[in-house]
Design an enzyme around this catalytic site. Structure first.
Site, short mmCIF file in Angstrom:
data_model
loop_
_atom_site.label_atom_id
_atom_site.label_comp_id
_atom_site.label_asym_id
_atom_site.label_seq_id
_atom_site.Cartn_x
_atom_site.Cartn_y
_atom_site.Cartn_z
N GLN A 1 0.86 -1.24 -0.02
CA GLN A 1 0.07 0.10 -0.02
C GLN A 1 0.90 1.28 -0.03
OE1 GLN A 1 -3.36 -0.21 2.74
NE2 GLN A 1 -3.23 -2.51 2.86
N LYS B 1 2.11 7.44 6.63
CA LYS B 1 0.89 6.46 6.16
C LYS B 1 -0.53 7.33 6.15
CE LYS B 1 2.88 2.01 7.24
NZ LYS B 1 2.44 0.92 8.11
N ALA C 1 6.10 7.97 11.03
CA ALA C 1 6.99 7.30 11.98
C ALA C 1 8.61 7.73 11.72
CB ALA C 1 6.72 5.76 11.63
N PHE D 1 12.40 7.64 11.10
CA PHE D 1 13.26 6.52 10.46
C PHE D 1 14.24 6.09 11.60
CE2 PHE D 1 13.41 7.11 5.64
CZ PHE D 1 12.21 7.07 5.51
N LEU D 2 14.54 4.57 11.50
CA LEU D 2 15.66 4.21 12.00
C LEU D 2 16.93 4.47 11.33
CD1 LEU D 2 14.29 0.58 12.89
CD2 LEU D 2 14.58 2.49 14.53
N ASP E 1 -0.71 -9.80 10.92
CA ASP E 1 0.37 -9.47 9.80
C ASP E 1 1.65 -9.43 10.29
OD1 ASP E 1 1.13 -9.01 7.23
OD2 ASP E 1 0.85 -6.88 7.52
#
Length: 586
Positions: free
Chosen positions: A271, A287, A391, A393-394, A460
């Site tokens: 998605q 998102k 979110a 980022f790492l 999921d």
């Protein structure tokens, strides 16, 4: 006559080719012309190119020598050779749930073949010149740990439920002392984060307003780092962030308010997801909202074709923190202007071409992805405002590699077939004989993740990731939680199968679950209070909050069945030890 027809045919082909070329040039120029027309009168034109995020066309992301050069020259991952001092700050970041994410990095920008100065040499200085002795290798100040009851950032002793929870001894248990091998990055804290170095060498980089934000104030150099970088250098073997790290709360504010300077689609995934770059060089995964809070997943939907919900990502971060796992990267909600903060700043042509105006005069777009990326499933604003989750980022895979593992209790992702664990009640015994699950740490992390997913209703969880530097003796990162909180009226008991088959749980996890089941620390009320601070609150529909309490009781009953069957010594792993048990009041 025949020759004349052949010549005319060739002329027609040539004219069609020229017309196609002209049309292509016009389409390429349209975004630039539109931005020029949208610029306020009297504002000087800017021919600078916005830095494209890593998912944009390959030719757009060019190597830039901005502040990452100074910072990286004084840093080394895992104590090895220092970072190339032409590496960009954005190369510290990546966020991926793709199974192949440990192989390649989508955000790594290519470095030019030019010669680099010696490791640790400041930009513009002769590598052979002597270094200042006092600051060349000063170690990064470590978090001294809690002194008495410590609250997460943003909370004060105001008598709230969260305050009382985080003052409980179970939330004061310290992690083991950190060595150099236990931290993800060893950073030279003597070098300041200086955006002027970026704008001096790279006038193309958008820097409006940065000078005001980072004016010298006399603080320590490490305090001048942006919050996303403080978050990265705080990662260690035992946690993504500490309970008392003020950078986390500041990073949540940044995610909700920072100016967005560049947007591109993230490659891979089923998605649409967008990579957003901020004014302070930080990046986050966006998102967008696809469902309202009240909508449940249709009963005929398979788990692998369900929508990814932005509010599930936000709620997962808060739930993970309340459970004291601290394994979800910071996530915040935000209202985004689709015109000014996506369309006008993107250089991703594929994304830009999917924008349109709906019959209701709302701005819409759909991007490119495997599912739900079409005009029929377009994302529309009201009229151009859209809600979503961001979110953090790492660290980028080029600096902190992550290993991707297949979840032993992965579902079949097939309409008819069942996975082995669904038909073999002794499946866990086989798993526990297979490395790395033959050691207690990893199998207990799987149990924590199982409980976390069951509380959310997330089916999921096909893969998970760990930081490669720490080997197998480290925590599981809880990434990609968008398919949680889809059904409040149904408890998917199959998610609990790993716990029921293995009958193992950490003592600390079990005690916290028991605490959160008490009326004075009720999980639903704690989640409601924690989520209230988000910019898109209310994040969860009330029935989802009530489902958390119901599911928590189901987890505790499942553990109780295991205790009756196998006894406490076989089921409960004592991860506290005498000293940590004393700190926890147990």
């Amino acid at each position: 006559m025949k020759m004349i027809l052949v010549r005319r045919f060739r002329v027609l082909i040539l004219m069609a080719f020229l017309a196609a070329c002209a049309l292509h040039l016009v389409l390429d120029l349209l975004p630039k012309l539109e931005r020029s027309a949208a610029r306020p009168s009297g504002e000087p034109g800017c021919s600078c190119a916005q830095p494209a995020a890593e998912a944009a066309a390959p030719g757009w992301a060019q190597a830039r020598g901005h502040p990452g050069g100074e910072l990286a020259a004084a840093a080394s991952a895992a104590g090895d050779a220092g970072w190339p001092n032409k590496q960009t700050l954005r190369a510290l970041q990546d966020f991926s749930s793709d199974p192949s994410s440990n192989l390649t990095s989508h955000s790594l920008e290519k470095l030019p073949p030019a010669a680099e100065p010696a490791e640790g040499a400041p930009p513009g200085q002769d590598p052979s010149a002597p270094r200042p002795p006092d600051r060349a290798r000063r170690p990064l100040p470590r978090d001294p740990g809690p002194r008495g009851p410590v609250l997460p950032p943003g909370l004060s002793g105001d008598g709230s439920l969260l305050t009382r929870l985080f003052q409980h001894p179970l939330y004061q248990v310290p992690i083991p002392p950190l060595t150099e091998g236990d931290v993800l990055f060893n950073v030279n804290s003597g070098i300041r984060f200086d955006p002027k170095a970026a704008t001096a060498e790279n006038p193309d980089w958008p820097h409006e307003g940065l000078e005001d934000e980072f004016l010298p104030t006399g603080e320590a150099a490490v305090d001048s780092y942006p919050n996303w970088l403080k978050f990265h250098i705080g990662i260690n073997r035992y946690e993504l962030y500490s309970r008392h790290n003020p950078a986390v709360e500041a990073l949540l504010r940044d995610l909700g308010t920072r100016e967005i300077t560049s947007v591109a689609m993230k490659s891979g995934g089923t998605q649409l997801k967008l990579i957003m770059t901020f004014q302070n060089y930080g990046q986050a995964l966006f998102k967008p909202m696809k469902q309202t809070r009240e909508q449940e997943t249709p009963p005929d939907f398979f788990y692998f074709s369900d929508y990814e919900r932005h509010n599930a990502e936000i709620a997962a971060f808060h739930l993970d923190r309340i459970l004291d796992f601290r394994r979800v990267p910071p996530v915040a909600g935000r209202l985004v202007n689709m015109t000014k903060e996506i369309r006008d700043v993107t250089r991703d042509k594929k994304l830009w071409r999917t924008f349109f105006i709906s019959p209701a005069n709302n701005i819409c777009f759909y991007g490119e992805c495997s599912y739900y990326c079409s005009t029929e499933h377009a994302l529309c604003g009201k009229p151009d405002q859209i809600e979503g989750s961001l979110a953090a980022f790492l660290p980028d895979l080029s600096l902190a590699k992550r290993k991707t593992w297949r979840n032993p209790w992965r579902r079949s992702y097939h309409k008819r077939k069942k996975a082995e664990w669904e038909v073999d009640p002794d499946y866990c015994e086989e798993v526990k004989q297979t490395p790395p699950y033959d050691s207690s740490r990893r199998i207990l992390d799987i149990m924590d993740m199982t409980i976390f997913d069951f509380l959310m209703g997330n089916m999921d969880r096909h893969h998970y990731e760990t930081f490669e530097k720490f080997g197998n003796d480290t925590f599981i990162i809880h990434l990609d939680n968008g398919r949680g909180f889809g059904k409040h009226s149904h408890d998917e008991l199959s998610i609990l199968v790993p716990l029921q088959q293995c009958c193992r749980i950490r003592r600390s996890t079990y005690l916290r679950l028991q605490l959160l089941a008490q009326e004075e620390h009720r999980l639903s009320l704690l989640m409601a209070e924690s989520l209230r601070a988000d910019r898109v609150a209310p994040v969860l529909f009330q029935p989802h909050l009530e489902a958390l309490d119901r599911r928590l009781r189901i987890v505790l009953r499942a553990v109780g069945v295991c205790l009756e069957k196998d006894g406490p010594h076989s089921v409960v792993e004592d991860d506290l030890g005498p000293e940590r048990r004393a700190a926890a009041g147990r």
